[in-house]
Design a protein around this motif. Structure first.
Motif, short mmCIF file in Angstrom:
data_model
loop_
_atom_site.label_atom_id
_atom_site.label_comp_id
_atom_site.label_asym_id
_atom_site.label_seq_id
_atom_site.Cartn_x
_atom_site.Cartn_y
_atom_site.Cartn_z
N ASN A 249 0.80 -1.21 0.00
CA ASN A 249 0.00 0.00 0.00
C ASN A 249 0.84 1.27 0.00
OD1 ASN A 249 -2.58 1.13 -0.12
ND2 ASN A 249 -2.48 1.70 2.04
N ALA A 250 2.08 1.11 0.43
CA ALA A 250 2.95 2.29 0.43
C ALA A 250 3.24 2.76 -0.98
CB ALA A 250 4.27 1.97 1.14
N GLY A 251 3.11 1.84 -1.92
CA GLY A 251 3.37 2.22 -3.31
C GLY A 251 2.15 2.75 -4.02
N ARG A 252 1.06 2.99 -3.28
CA ARG A 252 -0.19 3.42 -3.93
C ARG A 252 -0.03 4.74 -4.67
NH1 ARG A 252 -5.41 2.49 -4.29
NH2 ARG A 252 -6.91 4.20 -4.31
N ASP A 253 0.67 5.71 -4.06
CA ASP A 253 0.81 7.01 -4.72
C ASP A 253 1.53 6.87 -6.05
OD1 ASP A 253 -0.51 8.18 -2.66
OD2 ASP A 253 1.32 8.83 -1.61
N ALA A 254 2.51 5.97 -6.06
CA ALA A 254 3.23 5.78 -7.30
C ALA A 254 2.33 5.18 -8.38
CB ALA A 254 4.45 4.87 -7.08
N LEU A 255 1.43 4.30 -7.91
CA LEU A 255 0.55 3.67 -8.89
C LEU A 255 -0.42 4.66 -9.51
CD1 LEU A 255 -0.66 0.10 -7.81
CD2 LEU A 255 0.14 0.85 -10.04
N GLN A 256 -0.79 5.68 -8.77
CA GLN A 256 -1.75 6.63 -9.31
C GLN A 256 -1.15 7.45 -10.45
OE1 GLN A 256 -4.67 6.39 -8.69
NE2 GLN A 256 -4.94 5.49 -6.68
N ALA A 257 0.19 7.52 -10.49
CA ALA A 257 0.85 8.21 -11.59
C ALA A 257 0.87 7.30 -12.82
CB ALA A 257 2.29 8.58 -11.18
N PRO A 258 1.11 7.85 -14.00
CA PRO A 258 1.19 7.00 -15.18
C PRO A 258 2.19 5.87 -14.98
CG PRO A 258 1.12 9.30 -15.83
CD PRO A 258 1.26 9.27 -14.33
N ALA A 259 1.76 4.66 -15.30
CA ALA A 259 2.62 3.50 -15.08
C ALA A 259 3.75 3.47 -16.08
CB ALA A 259 1.78 2.23 -15.19
N VAL A 260 4.83 2.85 -15.68
CA VAL A 260 5.97 2.68 -16.57
C VAL A 260 6.03 1.23 -17.00
CG1 VAL A 260 7.28 4.56 -15.57
CG2 VAL A 260 7.50 2.28 -14.60
N ALA A 261 6.64 1.02 -18.12
CA ALA A 261 6.68 -0.33 -18.69
C ALA A 261 7.81 -1.14 -18.08
CB ALA A 261 6.84 -0.25 -20.20
N SER A 262 7.69 -1.49 -16.81
CA SER A 262 8.63 -2.37 -16.15
C SER A 262 7.87 -3.28 -15.22
CB SER A 262 9.67 -1.57 -15.35
OG SER A 262 9.02 -0.79 -14.38
N ALA A 263 8.36 -4.47 -14.98
CA ALA A 263 7.65 -5.46 -14.16
C ALA A 263 7.31 -4.87 -12.81
CB ALA A 263 8.51 -6.70 -14.00
N ASN A 264 6.08 -5.07 -12.37
CA ASN A 264 5.59 -4.50 -11.12
C ASN A 264 5.17 -5.65 -10.21
OD1 ASN A 264 4.40 -3.02 -9.09
ND2 ASN A 264 3.36 -1.60 -10.50
N GLU A 265 6.14 -6.27 -9.58
CA GLU A 265 5.88 -7.48 -8.80
C GLU A 265 5.08 -7.20 -7.54
OE1 GLU A 265 6.44 -10.41 -9.81
OE2 GLU A 265 7.60 -9.93 -11.59
N GLY A 266 5.02 -5.95 -7.08
CA GLY A 266 4.32 -5.66 -5.84
C GLY A 266 2.83 -5.57 -5.97
N ASN A 267 2.29 -5.70 -7.18
CA ASN A 267 0.86 -5.54 -7.40
C ASN A 267 0.34 -6.69 -8.27
OD1 ASN A 267 0.57 -2.74 -6.19
ND2 ASN A 267 2.17 -2.40 -7.72
N ARG A 268 -0.97 -6.95 -8.14
CA ARG A 268 -1.55 -8.10 -8.81
C ARG A 268 -2.88 -7.71 -9.46
NH1 ARG A 268 -5.11 -12.41 -7.13
NH2 ARG A 268 -5.37 -11.34 -5.13
N LEU A 269 -3.08 -8.14 -10.69
CA LEU A 269 -4.34 -7.91 -11.37
C LEU A 269 -5.38 -8.92 -10.88
CD1 LEU A 269 -3.21 -7.15 -15.04
CD2 LEU A 269 -4.76 -5.73 -13.69
N ILE A 270 -6.48 -8.40 -10.32
CA ILE A 270 -7.55 -9.30 -9.90
C ILE A 270 -8.72 -9.25 -10.89
CG2 ILE A 270 -6.95 -9.26 -7.46
CD1 ILE A 270 -9.07 -7.13 -7.03
N GLN A 271 -8.76 -8.23 -11.74
CA GLN A 271 -9.69 -8.18 -12.86
C GLN A 271 -8.93 -7.61 -14.07
OE1 GLN A 271 -12.58 -9.43 -13.12
NE2 GLN A 271 -13.37 -9.63 -11.03
N PHE A 272 -9.06 -8.31 -15.18
CA PHE A 272 -8.45 -7.84 -16.42
C PHE A 272 -9.30 -8.41 -17.55
CE2 PHE A 272 -4.80 -7.36 -19.50
CZ PHE A 272 -4.65 -5.99 -19.32
N VAL A 273 -10.24 -7.61 -18.03
CA VAL A 273 -11.31 -8.11 -18.89
C VAL A 273 -11.54 -7.13 -20.04
CG1 VAL A 273 -13.70 -8.92 -18.97
CG2 VAL A 273 -12.42 -9.05 -16.82
N PHE A 274 -11.77 -7.68 -21.25
CA PHE A 274 -12.03 -6.83 -22.41
C PHE A 274 -13.13 -7.45 -23.27
CE2 PHE A 274 -7.75 -6.06 -21.07
CZ PHE A 274 -7.61 -4.69 -21.15
N SER A 275 -13.82 -6.59 -23.98
CA SER A 275 -14.81 -7.05 -24.95
C SER A 275 -14.09 -7.56 -26.19
CB SER A 275 -15.74 -5.90 -25.33
OG SER A 275 -16.49 -6.22 -26.48
#
Length: 612
Positions: A249-275
């Protein structure tokens, strides 16, 4: 039905209608027309797989007032099984969610051979199936689902003209919009629908209830976002959902900024869905990169394989519309409003004209309440709508071949800048003078209704499901009306002058004349000579009139192969030429070249290659 139906695939001959189109007249099945309309309004999509020629099929569907409710037509003389397999792939649908209706058991068996999980049925079973189909889907009064498939159809038609898929993607100008935080709350229903109904591009397959969604939206450790996509072919709307569980959760502020294209092991996708409507555009991979490649445990089969390196460079991020200022458009960006008035074939001009900076309005013939096609562009009918008393118009409107709206028109509303007018019904239709009043009304063309056998004519009209055109009416019509033939060139010029006087003198009128060729096998005897005569009258009028112009189709419609079923219907490619001639004339009239859209021109070029 074992699985919900999303797509109905219709055979035509002796299935959608009675009879064989290539052998002569066919008879509409009113129950089928109603079923298409009712189910399209609940989000079911309709298409055609038929052994036929495309031009007469489209003409018949248009005549029945139903063409716009079909997409991805597959009309050819090829075996149907493989066609259906490719069709489902093109429409990005699963075979179990499609129903194929065909009266021929061999065709149904072949379809199942190529598509073992396809649902098939004989049309005789439709009375039992119809209640289930009408209950399928959910209310879609604006036909939004149909519009999305029309968008997909346009996209795939354009893609087929490219040999290099990457070149197509770059030209498509794909734009993506991300919304997060409070901006996702208004889309709760759509988010729930995507998560629970999407399969092909649902990477996590974690189904949820709306209550669970609401609670998760409030979680300080979950980053929710939606994905909207548009490109040169249209707006796909909200097509993606993601939810990132922020382990640290300490990294939350960083996540709110535009993400960078590097592996982000501290976070996990729990929903990733597209039409699936954005399949093959690279949206899933771009979104994954935008989020910084968080940990993702893919559940089950998906149509796209993601990686932790690529970020598609043909996609650009745009600011949500709600955050953009809306400055007033400069005068140079305003679109000319062009009203097309004439036969329904002019509808073929619209997609080609939309390659230019124009807003196209249309007023064409239509099917009235008696199921009779009505042309409302004959100048005689226009004059009567302007000059007759309301009581007289109401009385004449009771003629079944006119109807309640026959005297209505957009011409006098003034909400357009340019009028494009095709007077070919003045070339074609006969005038019938009422003996008691002298009022003349137009109908038909190249035959005298009052000399025909009423019983035979009534039977012909009954086969076409015309209401009110029965033997009793036809006998009464013969007694009360006399055929005076087609409009004379002199009367035509007088009526053209009347039209010019009724409209503001500053409003330009661009007239389309008629082709002058012999059509082999045509029942319209003397049509070429009639067109020559009326074209001359039209040219003389334009030469004399102020702010009137002529677009001459004779420059490019010259051979019998340039027309289809009659002298007034041209091959599709010629409508593109006609649109280009019109755009050039409009540019000359306004003294400024019309801006042209590259992607719309691409679509126009594609359409010009399709058979009519």
């Amino acid at each position: 039905m074992p699985e919900p139906i999303k797509l109905i695939i219709w055979d035509l001959d002796d299935t959608f209608w009675r009879g064989t189109l290539s052998e002569g007249a066919v008879e509409a099945v009113e129950e089928n027309l109603a079923l298409v309309r009712d189910t399209a309004a609940r989000g079911l999509v309709h298409t055609v797989v038929s052994k036929n020629d495309l031009a007469p099929v489209e003409a018949k569907l248009t005549e029945l007032g139903i063409r716009d409710l079909f997409v991805f037509l597959r009309v050819s003389w090829q075996p149907k099984g493989a066609i259906i397999k490719q069709l489902l792939e093109d429409m990005q649908l699963r075979a179990p969610n499609a129903l194929f209706l065909d009266d021929n058991p061999a065709n149904r068996a072949e379809a199942l051979y190529y598509n073992p999980t396809l649902q098939v049925a004989d049309p005789v079973d439709l009375p039992q199936l119809a209640p289930q189909l009408r209950a399928a889907g959910k209310p879609d009064p604006t036909f939004s689902r149909l519009e999305q498939y029309k968008l997909l159809e346009r996209q795939q038609q354009a893609r087929a003209t490219y040999h290099d898929n990457l070149a197509f993607l770059r030209d498509a100008q794909v734009q993506i919009e991300f919304r997060e935080g409070a901006a996702v709350l208004p889309d709760l229903d759509r988010i729930e629908e995507l998560i629970n109904r999407s399969n092909q591009l649902n990477f996590t397959k974690q189904r949820v209830t709306k209550d669970e969604l609401r609670a998760s939206f409030q979680s300080p450790t979950t980053r929710w976002g939606t994905v909207r996509v548009r490109d040169q072919f249209g707006d796909y709307g909200l097509v993606g959902v993601y939810a990132v569980e922020q382990i640290d959760n300490a990294g939350r502020d960083a996540l709110q900024a535009p993400a960078v294209a590097s592996a982000n092991e501290g976070n996990r996708l729990i929903q990733f869905v597209f039409s699936c409507r954005i399949l093959h555009l690279g949206i899933e991979q771009f979104t994954y990169a935008h989020l910084g490649f968080p940990r993702l445990e893919v559940q089950g089969e998906v149509a796209t394989e993601l990686n932790q390196t690529d970020r598609p460079d043909w996609i650009t991020i745009v600011t949500p519309m709600s955050e953009q200022p809306t400055p007033a458009a400069p005068d140079s960006a305003k679109r000319l409003r062009v009203l097309l008035k004439g036969g329904c074939d002019l509808g073929q001009l619209t997609p080609f004209l939309q390659a230019f900076q124009l807003e196209v309005l249309e007023e064409f013939n239509y099917v009235n309440e008696n199921q009779v096609p009505v042309h409302v562009e004959h100048l005689k009918l226009l004059r009567q709508g302007r000059e007759l008393a309301a009581s007289e118009r109401q009385r004449l409107a009771r003629l079944p071949f006119l109807g309640a709206e026959a005297f209505d028109t957009k011409l006098w509303q003034g909400d357009y800048d340019v009028l494009v007018y095709s007077p070919l019904m003045d070339y074609t239709q006969e005038l019938y003078r009422e003996k008691s009043t002298g009022i003349a009304v137009p109908f038909g063309g190249y035959y005298d209704l009052t000399t025909q056998d009423p019983a035979a004519q009534a039977a012909k009209h009954a086969r076409r499901k015309f209401r009110g055109m029965d033997e009793a009416f036809l006998r009464r019509f013969q007694q009360e009306f006399a055929c005076v033939g087609q409009e004379t060139p002199a009367d035509f010029k007088q009526n053209l002058r009347w039209l010019r006087d009724q409209l503001p003198p500053t409003l330009p009128i661009f007239f389309l004349n008629g082709a002058e060729i012999e059509v082999p096998g045509s029942s319209e005897t003397g049509a070429k000579a009639r067109h020559q005569q009326m074209n001359q009258a039209l040219a003389e009028f334009v030469d004399e009139a102020e702010n009137c112009y002529l677009i001459d189709v004779r420059d490019f419609v010259r051979e019998p192969t340039d027309v289809t079923n009659n002298l007034r219907h041209y091959q599709r490619a010629h409508y593109r030429t006609l649109a280009q001639r019109l755009a050039t004339a409009l540019s000359e009239w306004q003294g400024r070249k019309l801006a042209r859209s590259g992607w719309r021109d691409l679509k126009a070029r594609l359409l010009s290659r399709l058979p009519w």
